[in-house]
Design a protein around this motif. Structure first.
Motif, PDB file in Angstrom:
ATOM      1  N   VAL A   1      -8.309   3.537  -0.449  1.00 43.97           N
ATOM      2  CA  VAL A   1      -9.392   2.925  -1.004  1.00 43.97           C
ATOM      3  C   VAL A   1      -9.172   2.942  -2.412  1.00 43.97           C
ATOM      4  O   VAL A   1      -9.464   2.132  -3.197  1.00 43.97           O
ATOM      5  CB  VAL A   1     -10.634   3.236  -0.434  1.00 43.97           C
ATOM      6  N   SER A   2      -8.784   4.226  -2.994  1.00 45.17           N
ATOM      7  CA  SER A   2      -8.678   4.209  -4.566  1.00 45.17           C
ATOM      8  C   SER A   2      -7.981   3.560  -5.074  1.00 45.17           C
ATOM      9  O   SER A   2      -8.018   2.944  -6.050  1.00 45.17           O
ATOM     10  CB  SER A   2      -8.702   5.836  -4.750  1.00 45.17           C
ATOM     11  N   ASP A   3      -6.463   3.431  -4.154  1.00 46.66           N
ATOM     12  CA  ASP A   3      -5.723   2.582  -4.723  1.00 46.66           C
ATOM     13  C   ASP A   3      -6.019   1.107  -4.930  1.00 46.66           C
ATOM     14  O   ASP A   3      -5.646   0.440  -5.899  1.00 46.66           O
ATOM     15  CB  ASP A   3      -4.415   2.501  -3.989  1.00 46.66           C
TER      16      ASP A   3
ATOM     17  N   PRO B   1       1.445  11.768  -1.965  1.00 43.52           N
ATOM     18  CA  PRO B   1       1.054  13.020  -1.524  1.00 43.52           C
ATOM     19  C   PRO B   1       0.323  13.218  -0.317  1.00 43.52           C
ATOM     20  O   PRO B   1       0.424  14.060   0.459  1.00 43.52           O
ATOM     21  CB  PRO B   1       0.413  13.963  -2.623  1.00 43.52           C
ATOM     22  N   GLU B   2      -0.570  12.095   0.007  1.00 48.74           N
ATOM     23  CA  GLU B   2      -1.515  12.118   1.199  1.00 48.74           C
ATOM     24  C   GLU B   2      -1.868  10.723   1.539  1.00 48.74           C
ATOM     25  O   GLU B   2      -1.615   9.844   0.720  1.00 48.74           O
ATOM     26  CB  GLU B   2      -2.756  13.216   0.840  1.00 48.74           C
ATOM     27  N   TYR B   3      -2.329  10.498   2.801  1.00 46.98           N
ATOM     28  CA  TYR B   3      -2.701   9.228   3.221  1.00 46.98           C
ATOM     29  C   TYR B   3      -3.950   9.240   3.848  1.00 46.98           C
ATOM     30  O   TYR B   3      -4.257   8.672   4.886  1.00 46.98           O
ATOM     31  CB  TYR B   3      -1.386   8.717   4.275  1.00 46.98           C
TER      32      TYR B   3
ATOM     33  N   ALA C   1     -15.064  -2.452   0.814  1.00 51.76           N
ATOM     34  CA  ALA C   1     -16.374  -2.932   0.414  1.00 51.76           C
ATOM     35  C   ALA C   1     -17.780  -2.007   0.565  1.00 51.76           C
ATOM     36  O   ALA C   1     -18.330  -2.329  -0.116  1.00 51.76           O
ATOM     37  CB  ALA C   1     -16.670  -4.117   1.673  1.00 51.76           C
ATOM     38  N   ALA C   2     -17.465  -0.993   1.339  1.00 51.81           N
ATOM     39  CA  ALA C   2     -18.606  -0.134   1.469  1.00 51.81           C
ATOM     40  C   ALA C   2     -18.784   0.761   0.349  1.00 51.81           C
ATOM     41  O   ALA C   2     -19.932   1.027  -0.318  1.00 51.81           O
ATOM     42  CB  ALA C   2     -18.626   0.755   2.979  1.00 51.81           C
ATOM     43  N   ALA C   3     -17.464   0.994  -0.168  1.00 56.55           N
ATOM     44  CA  ALA C   3     -17.563   2.091  -1.359  1.00 56.55           C
ATOM     45  C   ALA C   3     -17.591   1.651  -2.714  1.00 56.55           C
ATOM     46  O   ALA C   3     -18.304   2.059  -3.543  1.00 56.55           O
ATOM     47  CB  ALA C   3     -16.357   3.133  -1.248  1.00 56.55           C
ATOM     48  N   ARG C   4     -17.142   0.420  -2.949  1.00 52.15           N
ATOM     49  CA  ARG C   4     -17.122  -0.346  -4.203  1.00 52.15           C
ATOM     50  C   ARG C   4     -17.570  -1.783  -3.895  1.00 52.15           C
ATOM     51  O   ARG C   4     -17.110  -2.675  -4.063  1.00 52.15           O
ATOM     52  CB  ARG C   4     -15.927  -0.351  -4.639  1.00 52.15           C
TER      53      ARG C   4
ATOM     54  N   GLN D   1       0.788  -1.103   0.118  1.00 51.70           N
ATOM     55  CA  GLN D   1       0.031   0.175  -0.143  1.00 51.70           C
ATOM     56  C   GLN D   1       0.904   1.138  -0.056  1.00 51.70           C
ATOM     57  O   GLN D   1       2.217   1.334   0.438  1.00 51.70           O
ATOM     58  CB  GLN D   1      -0.835  -0.040   1.076  1.00 51.70           C
ATOM     59  N   ARG D   2       0.153   2.377  -0.263  1.00 54.07           N
ATOM     60  CA  ARG D   2       1.055   3.498  -0.561  1.00 54.07           C
ATOM     61  C   ARG D   2       1.989   3.971   0.806  1.00 54.07           C
ATOM     62  O   ARG D   2       1.629   3.861   1.803  1.00 54.07           O
ATOM     63  CB  ARG D   2       0.074   4.646  -0.687  1.00 54.07           C
TER      64      ARG D   2
END
Length: 264
Positions: A73-75, A65-67, A105-108, A55-56
């Motif tokens: 989740v987008s990664d 650039p941010e965490y 799981a909630a978002a996608r 993971q990032r």
């Protein structure tokens, strides 16, 4: 085998342990990396093809650039879309990876067919004012050093041996680096405080909570509530502290294998 995916000019590195089995996405915990799922991949055998990203800010993946939770989740979503497995897949996550997994799981829901949460809470345990944080050692810990020995010394007598085989030489030959960026971990922790009940309860796929009975991160009362409040959630308890996959690898793999066998 190691592969790379470009996301917004960043490299997301991931391990595909191969085989003809069904895909299982595995998200590691903090200050860790995808390679730590090698034992699980071996234990699951040919029936499951474990795919484990760094993971990032971890392993061989680039810093970001941010965490934020949304970033993690987008990664994971981008990786699943890149793999194009032909439908939703089970997603397993330990600790940080577990929180990311149930947010995914909630978002996608179109990407996640089942969820395995390994000792990841929905509420951060209260931190007593007189008790030091377990993450205090990250403050001032260098990400790079001119020599491998300097990094091992900075990690100390407990963590040094555990990370001795995971330190990386810098590409330009000027020194060595950790397999995680301490600043990324601190930024992740700062962004992760608060309640995650909404995300945990938003998912409707079958789920398993693997709980370390002596976990300092996920108290038994909270674990019981997570199972009771989310329909379709099974529970597996192991006699470990928080680091379930490392303290009882056989029990961990057995619990995962038994749950996966119930999936259609």
């Amino acid at each position: 085998m190691r592969h790379e995916l470009k996301i917004d000019d960043r490299t997301l590195s991931y391990l595909d342990f191969g085989g003809a089995g069904r895909p299982l996405l595995a998200l590691h915990g903090g200050i860790s990396e995808g390679a730590h799922f090698a034992a699980l991949a071996t234990a699951l055998g040919d029936e499951w093809r474990v795919i484990a990203p760094d993971q990032r800010g971890h392993g061989d993946s680039d810093l970001a650039p941010e965490y934020s939770r949304e970033g993690y989740v987008s990664d994971a979503a981008a990786l699943l879309e890149h793999l194009d497995p032909g439908g939703p897949v089970p997603v397993l996550g330990f600790s940080l990876g577990g929180i990311n997994a149930y947010h995914l799981a909630a978002a996608r829901p179109d990407l996640v067919s089942a969820l395995i949460n390994v000792d990841a809470p929905v509420e951060s345990p209260p931190q007593a004012a007189a008790r030091p944080s377990p993450w205090d050692f990250l403050h001032g810990l260098p990400y790079t050093a001119p020599t491998r020995e300097e990094l091992l010394t900075a990690l100390g007598p407990t963590l040094g041996p555990a990370y001795a085989q995971t330190l990386r030489p810098l590409p330009d030959g000027t020194g060595w680096r950790l397999p995680f960026d301490p600043r990324a971990t601190l930024a992740t922790l700062a962004a992760g405080d608060g309640s995650h009940w909404d995300a945990w309860l938003a998912g409707h796929c079958p789920a398993l909570l693997v709980h370390g009975l002596r976990s300092e991160v996920l108290p038994r009362e909270q674990a019981d509530a997570m199972v009771a409040r989310r329909p379709g959630t099974s529970y597996a308890a192991l006699d470990t502290e928080h680091f379930v996959p490392f303290q009882d690898p056989e029990g961990f793999a057995g619990a995962v294998r038994a749950f996966l066998a119930t999936l259609p």
